[in-house]
Write a protein that holds these residues in place. Sequence first.
Motif, short mmCIF file in Angstrom:
data_model
loop_
_atom_site.label_atom_id
_atom_site.label_comp_id
_atom_site.label_asym_id
_atom_site.label_seq_id
_atom_site.Cartn_x
_atom_site.Cartn_y
_atom_site.Cartn_z
N ILE A 68 0.85 -1.20 0.00
CA ILE A 68 0.00 0.00 0.00
C ILE A 68 0.88 1.25 0.00
CG2 ILE A 68 -1.72 1.31 1.31
CD1 ILE A 68 -2.91 -1.14 -0.12
N GLU A 69 1.92 1.25 0.83
CA GLU A 69 2.84 2.41 0.86
C GLU A 69 3.60 2.52 -0.46
OE1 GLU A 69 4.55 5.83 1.92
OE2 GLU A 69 2.90 4.86 3.00
N CYS A 70 4.00 1.40 -1.03
CA CYS A 70 4.67 1.38 -2.32
C CYS A 70 3.76 2.00 -3.38
CB CYS A 70 5.04 -0.06 -2.69
SG CYS A 70 5.85 -0.25 -4.29
N LEU A 71 2.50 1.59 -3.38
CA LEU A 71 1.51 2.13 -4.32
C LEU A 71 1.38 3.64 -4.15
CD1 LEU A 71 -0.84 1.83 -6.39
CD2 LEU A 71 -2.33 1.36 -4.43
N LYS A 72 1.27 4.11 -2.89
CA LYS A 72 1.15 5.55 -2.63
C LYS A 72 2.34 6.31 -3.21
CE LYS A 72 -1.46 5.25 1.70
NZ LYS A 72 -1.36 5.31 3.17
N GLN A 73 3.54 5.78 -2.97
CA GLN A 73 4.75 6.46 -3.44
C GLN A 73 4.84 6.45 -4.96
OE1 GLN A 73 8.36 5.36 -1.31
NE2 GLN A 73 7.23 5.18 0.60
N ILE A 74 4.48 5.35 -5.58
CA ILE A 74 4.50 5.29 -7.05
C ILE A 74 3.48 6.26 -7.63
CG2 ILE A 74 3.92 3.83 -9.06
CD1 ILE A 74 5.37 1.51 -7.59
N MET A 75 2.28 6.31 -7.05
CA MET A 75 1.24 7.22 -7.55
C MET A 75 1.65 8.68 -7.35
SD MET A 75 -0.80 5.12 -8.95
CE MET A 75 -1.97 6.31 -9.56
N ALA A 76 2.41 8.95 -6.28
CA ALA A 76 2.91 10.31 -6.05
C ALA A 76 3.94 10.70 -7.12
CB ALA A 76 3.52 10.43 -4.65
N LEU A 77 4.71 9.72 -7.57
CA LEU A 77 5.71 9.95 -8.63
C LEU A 77 5.04 10.11 -9.99
CD1 LEU A 77 8.36 7.22 -7.76
CD2 LEU A 77 8.74 9.68 -7.69
N ASP A 78 4.00 9.31 -10.22
CA ASP A 78 3.37 9.26 -11.53
C ASP A 78 1.89 8.93 -11.36
OD1 ASP A 78 2.49 8.71 -14.10
OD2 ASP A 78 3.92 7.11 -14.49
#
Length: 118
Positions: free
Chosen positions: A62-72
């Motif tokens: 979930i945190e990985c998803l949040k960070q990826i979505m913040a990047l792109d």
Amino acid sequence: MAGKILLVDDAAFMRMMLKKIIAPTGHELLEAVDGSDGVAKYKENKPNLVFCDIVMPNVDGIECLKQIMALDSNAKVVMCSSIGQQTVVNDAIKIGARDFIVKPFDAAKVLEAVSKNM
């Protein structure tokens, strides 16, 4: 058209299972061993699609998803887990996940997620 697919899972066996299913499609496969590695590999390689486990040490899915979505904000992420917890799935969809597939992997569902999101 072949593209890059990033497989983020702390279990080498699960990454291997996904590779066996996806490799024949001709896509370039990249691997990450946890969420922080997944974010780093996403930044570095800009894959077309990410398969991301939910339960992982260090940085979870979930945190990985949040960070990826913040990047792109246009990132295409498919969450994978053996945990069928509806709240976690709903959270992932709200954050931006495109799809959710359950482990053990059903080859047809994995390939459908690839074709739908590439």
